[in-house]
Write a protein that holds these residues in place. Structure first.
Motif, mmCIF file in Angstrom:
data_model
loop_
_atom_site.group_PDB
_atom_site.id
_atom_site.type_symbol
_atom_site.label_atom_id
_atom_site.label_comp_id
_atom_site.label_asym_id
_atom_site.label_seq_id
_atom_site.Cartn_x
_atom_site.Cartn_y
_atom_site.Cartn_z
ATOM 1 N N THR A 1 70.206 101.166 -21.194
ATOM 2 C CA THR A 1 70.005 102.368 -22.025
ATOM 3 C C THR A 1 70.827 102.348 -23.313
ATOM 4 O O THR A 1 70.995 103.381 -23.953
ATOM 5 C CB THR A 1 70.359 103.642 -21.229
ATOM 6 O OG1 THR A 1 71.746 103.638 -20.913
ATOM 7 C CG2 THR A 1 69.536 103.749 -19.969
ATOM 8 N N ARG B 1 67.873 108.513 -22.082
ATOM 9 C CA ARG B 1 68.701 107.925 -21.036
ATOM 10 C C ARG B 1 68.444 108.612 -19.699
ATOM 11 O O ARG B 1 68.281 107.955 -18.667
ATOM 12 C CB ARG B 1 70.188 108.043 -21.395
ATOM 13 C CG ARG B 1 70.635 107.129 -22.525
ATOM 14 C CD ARG B 1 72.100 107.349 -22.846
ATOM 15 N NE ARG B 1 72.945 106.955 -21.736
ATOM 16 C CZ ARG B 1 74.103 107.548 -21.442
ATOM 17 N NH1 ARG B 1 74.519 108.584 -22.133
ATOM 18 N NH2 ARG B 1 74.824 107.107 -20.432
ATOM 19 N N TRP C 1 67.091 107.049 -16.216
ATOM 20 C CA TRP C 1 67.823 107.159 -14.948
ATOM 21 C C TRP C 1 66.912 107.669 -13.841
ATOM 22 O O TRP C 1 66.948 107.161 -12.713
ATOM 23 C CB TRP C 1 69.003 108.110 -15.101
ATOM 24 C CG TRP C 1 70.108 107.620 -15.966
ATOM 25 C CD1 TRP C 1 70.249 106.379 -16.524
ATOM 26 C CD2 TRP C 1 71.250 108.367 -16.391
ATOM 27 N NE1 TRP C 1 71.392 106.316 -17.265
ATOM 28 C CE2 TRP C 1 72.027 107.513 -17.204
ATOM 29 C CE3 TRP C 1 71.680 109.669 -16.171
ATOM 30 C CZ2 TRP C 1 73.226 107.930 -17.791
ATOM 31 C CZ3 TRP C 1 72.875 110.090 -16.748
ATOM 32 C CH2 TRP C 1 73.636 109.226 -17.550
ATOM 33 N N THR D 1 76.428 97.789 -17.562
ATOM 34 C CA THR D 1 76.396 98.935 -18.466
ATOM 35 C C THR D 1 77.780 99.170 -19.031
ATOM 36 O O THR D 1 78.793 98.834 -18.404
ATOM 37 C CB THR D 1 75.891 100.197 -17.750
ATOM 38 O OG1 THR D 1 75.872 101.290 -18.678
ATOM 39 C CG2 THR D 1 76.768 100.567 -16.562
ATOM 40 N N TYR E 1 78.225 102.356 -20.113
ATOM 41 C CA TYR E 1 78.268 103.801 -19.942
ATOM 42 C C TYR E 1 78.786 104.129 -18.544
ATOM 43 O O TYR E 1 78.111 103.862 -17.544
ATOM 44 C CB TYR E 1 76.892 104.416 -20.128
ATOM 45 C CG TYR E 1 76.330 104.281 -21.526
ATOM 46 C CD1 TYR E 1 76.992 104.818 -22.622
ATOM 47 C CD2 TYR E 1 75.122 103.628 -21.741
ATOM 48 C CE1 TYR E 1 76.470 104.700 -23.903
ATOM 49 C CE2 TYR E 1 74.588 103.505 -23.021
ATOM 50 C CZ TYR E 1 75.271 104.044 -24.096
ATOM 51 O OH TYR E 1 74.754 103.931 -25.363
ATOM 52 N N GLU F 1 76.626 106.467 -16.564
ATOM 53 C CA GLU F 1 75.449 105.785 -16.035
ATOM 54 C C GLU F 1 75.775 105.065 -14.723
ATOM 55 O O GLU F 1 75.013 105.130 -13.752
ATOM 56 C CB GLU F 1 74.950 104.777 -17.068
ATOM 57 C CG GLU F 1 73.689 104.025 -16.680
ATOM 58 C CD GLU F 1 73.040 103.411 -17.906
ATOM 59 O OE1 GLU F 1 72.286 104.134 -18.575
ATOM 60 O OE2 GLU F 1 73.303 102.231 -18.200
#
Length: 315
Positions: free
Chosen positions: A170, A178, A182, A199, A201, A204
């Motif tokens: 993402t 995003r 998900w 990732t 993030y 995330e």
């Protein structure tokens, strides 16, 4: 052990040097297992070895040492067989922008030798899954970044893979895109697809991953569920204190030392790690250290990440 789809032991990757000399060890003897239906995450700073590990799992980069088994097979011997049962979502979209959304799926399905009727049926299902049915006959170059990312994921599923590899899935997307991705990935996991992702993030990783390994300099420095990692490496809460620019933070850190389990000095604020942030804040005021602003928050995976890998910028 029948539910272990990926198993690595002492896994190494050494990149050959240019012009002689010693090679660079990108992955330095790591071990892990991924079970069927898991969402398994690799976290780490740039150059930690995450993408290199994913490429070895995908049977597109040879192993330099140790053992690796994917779906019970050796990537060095059964690379084609492994790739036929994997889906891969690279960091950068590699869609054919001159084709339509539907044509990208139809063409990709032919690489797996699927009958045309089966490809058409799967394409229709995947367009619905990716919420792109209304864009099926538009050229890819007209799509937004979020739509392209959903199309890339849909394309990776055309062979109905058992394992889906997602490298920074993402990056660059807005929050709405995003969250939609998900939700799509969570649906895949519910359907029994095993997810491997890298990732940057932390939210995330917390949302998607059942288990995580944190890598640094080619090694695994921690492994566990998001909650286990937070409990093992952080306090329950973090108190953030900001002060006027003329107040040296090193001196202020000495004044609040002992209030929490530990204090960290950042360029613009102090972090006090404590199980009870409000009690720590009360103690800070009781010590006569008056911050301009104070924030009590729950510790998260980002705190774990920075504790384990440091705050120095890695290019």
């Amino acid at each position: 052990m029948d539910d272990v789809l990926i198993e690595a032991e002492g896994l190494r990757k050494v990149h050959a040097p240019r012009g002689g000399g010693e090679g660079f060890e990108a992955v330095a003897g790591i071990g892990f297992r991924v079970r069927r239906g898991e969402a398994f995450g690799f976290l780490g700073p740039n150059g930690a070895g995450k993408s290199t590990t994913m490429r070895m799992i995908a049977a597109v980069s040879p192993v330099s040492g140790g053992t690796l088994r994917v779906l019970g097979m050796d990537p060095a011997v059964d690379g084609a067989g492994i790739r036929a049962r994997l889906g891969s979502v690279p960091q950068d979209d590699t869609l054919d922008t001159e084709l339509t959304v539907r044509e990208n799926l139809l063409v990709y399905g032919r690489y797996f030798g699927l009958p045309r009727a089966e490809i058409r049926a799967r394409t229709a299902r995947l367009l619905d899954f990716a919420r792109l049915a209304d864009k099926a006959d538009e050229q890819v170059e007209a799509l937004s970044g979020g739509m392209r990312r959903r199309l890339t994921i849909a394309r990776s599923l055309i062979n109905e893979p058992e394992i889906l590899l997602l490298d920074e899935p993402t990056t660059g997307l807005d929050p709405q895109a995003r969250h939609l991705l998900w939700e799509r990935l969570f649906r895949l996991k519910q359907q029994g697809v095993t997810l491997l992702l890298t990732t940057h993030y932390m939210d995330e990783a917390e949302q998607l991953c059942d288990r995580i390994v944190v890598m640094d300099h080619g090694r695994i420095v921690a492994e566990g569920s998001p909650r286990e990692l937070i409990e093992a490496h952080c306090t329950r809460e973090v108190l953030e204190l900001r002060f006027a620019p003329d107040r040296p933070l090193d001196g202020l850190a000495a004044e609040v030392a002992g209030i929490g389990e530990r204090t960290e000095v950042l360029p613009d604020r102090l972090l006090v790690y404590a199980d009870d942030g409000e009690a720590a804040l009360k103690a800070v005021h009781g010590a006569g250290v008056g911050p301009q602003t104070a924030l009590v928050r729950r510790a998260g995976l980002e705190d774990v990440f920075l504790t384990l890998t440091g705050r120095t910028l890695v290019d």
